[in-house]
Design an enzyme around this catalytic site. Structure first.
Site, short mmCIF file in Angstrom:
data_model
loop_
_atom_site.label_atom_id
_atom_site.label_comp_id
_atom_site.label_asym_id
_atom_site.label_seq_id
_atom_site.Cartn_x
_atom_site.Cartn_y
_atom_site.Cartn_z
N HIS A 216 0.84 -1.21 0.00
CA HIS A 216 0.00 0.00 0.00
C HIS A 216 0.87 1.26 0.00
O HIS A 216 0.45 2.31 0.49
CB HIS A 216 -0.95 0.01 1.21
CG HIS A 216 -1.75 -1.24 1.35
ND1 HIS A 216 -2.95 -1.44 0.68
CD2 HIS A 216 -1.51 -2.38 2.05
CE1 HIS A 216 -3.41 -2.64 0.99
NE2 HIS A 216 -2.56 -3.23 1.81
N SER B 93 14.15 19.47 -16.31
CA SER B 93 13.04 20.42 -16.43
C SER B 93 13.55 21.72 -17.02
O SER B 93 14.64 22.17 -16.69
CB SER B 93 12.42 20.67 -15.05
OG SER B 93 11.54 21.79 -15.08
#
Length: 470
Positions: free
Chosen positions: A154, A291
């Site tokens: 999870h 970026s």
């Protein structure tokens, strides 16, 4: 045909994604070369029974590679039929043998068999690249089979595993994909030479009442076998005008299995590369830019590329499934237009995913220090099951111990979230129920979660042995 340049739409698969090797298979040039090969293989078989003379056959063979694709497209404008246009273009080049081209055949005797040759050629490329990646993974598994790391369920810290065992997940999935490719290769077959509706009536009629050539005549089935042997593929026993379209569905699903396995790996790598985990990362070039706005970024763009392209491949079997069920009776054209797109694009996209995955796995960065840090940070939580098991062996109630561990874990987790040191050990040492069954030395030993990895290393190494046998 237009001379394509960057002023018109180009598919990314034309130049950006996939290998030249795969593009060649699905090129127009290779398609027409295969069509010529089929026509000549048919003429060779028919020559053996006297339907095609030696002079006619020699003329066809002499011009086999003399293909004018531009002329074919020009003729197709009038005929509205690509196979007829290709026959006309070939016949113009072969003044002696041109009248015997396509004798007894229907268009799909040529198109479908050529398509199946291309599919099998493309599967060979995929298979080889899958084996390469499996071997790369096997080497990594072997290297890290014993190296403990925190397991995550999870996306939360769980019990420890090993880096090698986690890598084995992806290798096992890819191995299953490889096995499905083997099934696909054994199952799919060409149409064969069966004529307009698959009955081979035209060939049987051609071969009927022929004088024995060299003391031997052949049946329509034997003629088909000779042609298919020349092409290197088998013929389906039963077909309509086309080979069973379920074969395409099988092929596309085999590609989805490959791309899904690699997308699972790439997706997990994206998580593990995020700074809060920081355990693995894909290779990052010295001049690579993460970026345009944020110079510090090291984005997992290659893994993201795999995940993105894999979703595209996963959507394609739906089209193949509908082609199989919605092409009516002996044949309609419901499949024809989209089949020109989906088969080639599925293979080219899968090819790009394999290329990218190989680069990532070859240069995969495993951050041992950060892995060990994360394991130590959450070691006391990871030891919970070991503590419960050991306490129960000494007489504790399993459910009561689980509740005590849960309560103390929630307290410790809150402290960690508030930037404090993990207090789990102190909490357990101060718990009366825990101390009833386990002393400090025993707790400290149980907290050494590096030992709580079961037989993961052995099973990971067993998978390596299986892969190395391929």
């Amino acid at each position: 045909m237009n001379n394509f340049d960057f002023s018109t739409y180009l598919s990314p698969l034309t130049w950006r994604y996939g290998s030249d090797e795969m593009r060649k298979i699905f090129s127009e040039k290779h398609k027409y070369e295969l069509w010529r090969k089929i026509w000549i293989a048919l003429a060779v078989a028919q020559h053996q029974v006297g339907l095609v003379s030696k002079e006619e056959l020699d003329d066809l063979k002499k011009n086999e590679k003399n293909i004018d694709i531009e002329k074919i497209f020009e003729l197709e404008k009038d005929t509205k039929h690509d196979v007829v246009a290709a026959i006309k273009e070939f016949a113009e080049k072969t003044k002696i043998g041109g009248g015997k081209i396509h004798l007894g055949a229907t268009s799909m005797d040529v198109v479908d068999n050529a398509d199946m040759v291309r599919i099998q050629e493309a599967l060979e490329i995929v298979e080889k690249k899958v084996i390469t990646i499996l071997n790369l993974l096997a080497d990594k598994i072997d290297e890290y089979s014993d190296f403990p790391c925190l397991g995550y369920t999870h996306l939360q810290p769980a019990e420890p595993t090993t880096v090698g065992y986690r890598l084995a997940f992806y290798a096992q999935d890819l191995l299953t994909s490889y096995e499905f490719i083997q099934f696909a290769k054994k199952t799919i077959k060409g149409k064969g030479m069966k004529g307009a509706v698959g009955t081979a009536a035209s060939y049987k009629e051609l071969l009927k009442d022929l004088p024995a050539q060299a003391g031997k005549t052949i049946s329509a089935g034997e003629l088909e076998s000779k042609v298919m042997k020349s092409l290197g593929i088998e013929a389906a026993l039963i077909s309509g005008q086309v080979y069973p379209r379920l074969f395409d569905f099988i092929v596309l699903n085999s590609l989805v299995m490959v791309t899904s396995a690699l997308a699972k790996f790439a997706g997990d790598l994206r998580i593990l590369q995020s700074p809060l985990y920081g355990e693995w990362s894909e290779p990052f070039g010295k001049k690579q830019v993460g970026s345009s706005a944020m110079p510090f970024k090291k984005n997992p763009i290659s893994s993201e590329n795999i995940c993105s392209l894999a979703r595209f491949v996963a959507a394609l079997p739906q089209t193949a499934s509908e082609n199989a069920s919605l092409s009516y009776l002996e044949r309609t054209l419901d499949d024809s237009a989209n089949k020109r797109i989906v088969i080639a694009e599925a293979f080219l996209t899968t090819d790009q995913i394999l290329i990218t995955a190989e680069k990532i796995i070859s240069g995969l960065v495993i951050n041992r220090e950060r892995i060990s840090f994360n394991l130590r940070q959450y070691a006391s939580f990871a030891a919970s099951e070991s503590i419960i098991l050991e306490a129960v062996k000494k007489g504790a109630n399993r459910q009561e111990m689980h509740e005590v561990l849960r309560i103390n874990s929630m307290i410790a987790w809150t402290d960690i979230q508030n930037g404090k040191k993990n207090p789990m050990m102190q909490l357990l040492l101060g718990d009366k129920l825990v101390n009833k069954y386990l002393n400090k030395n025993q707790l400290e030993k149980l907290m050494e979660v590096e030992n709580h990895i079961g037989d993961a290393p052995e099973r990971a190494k067993e998978l390596v042995k299986i892969i190395k046998k391929l």
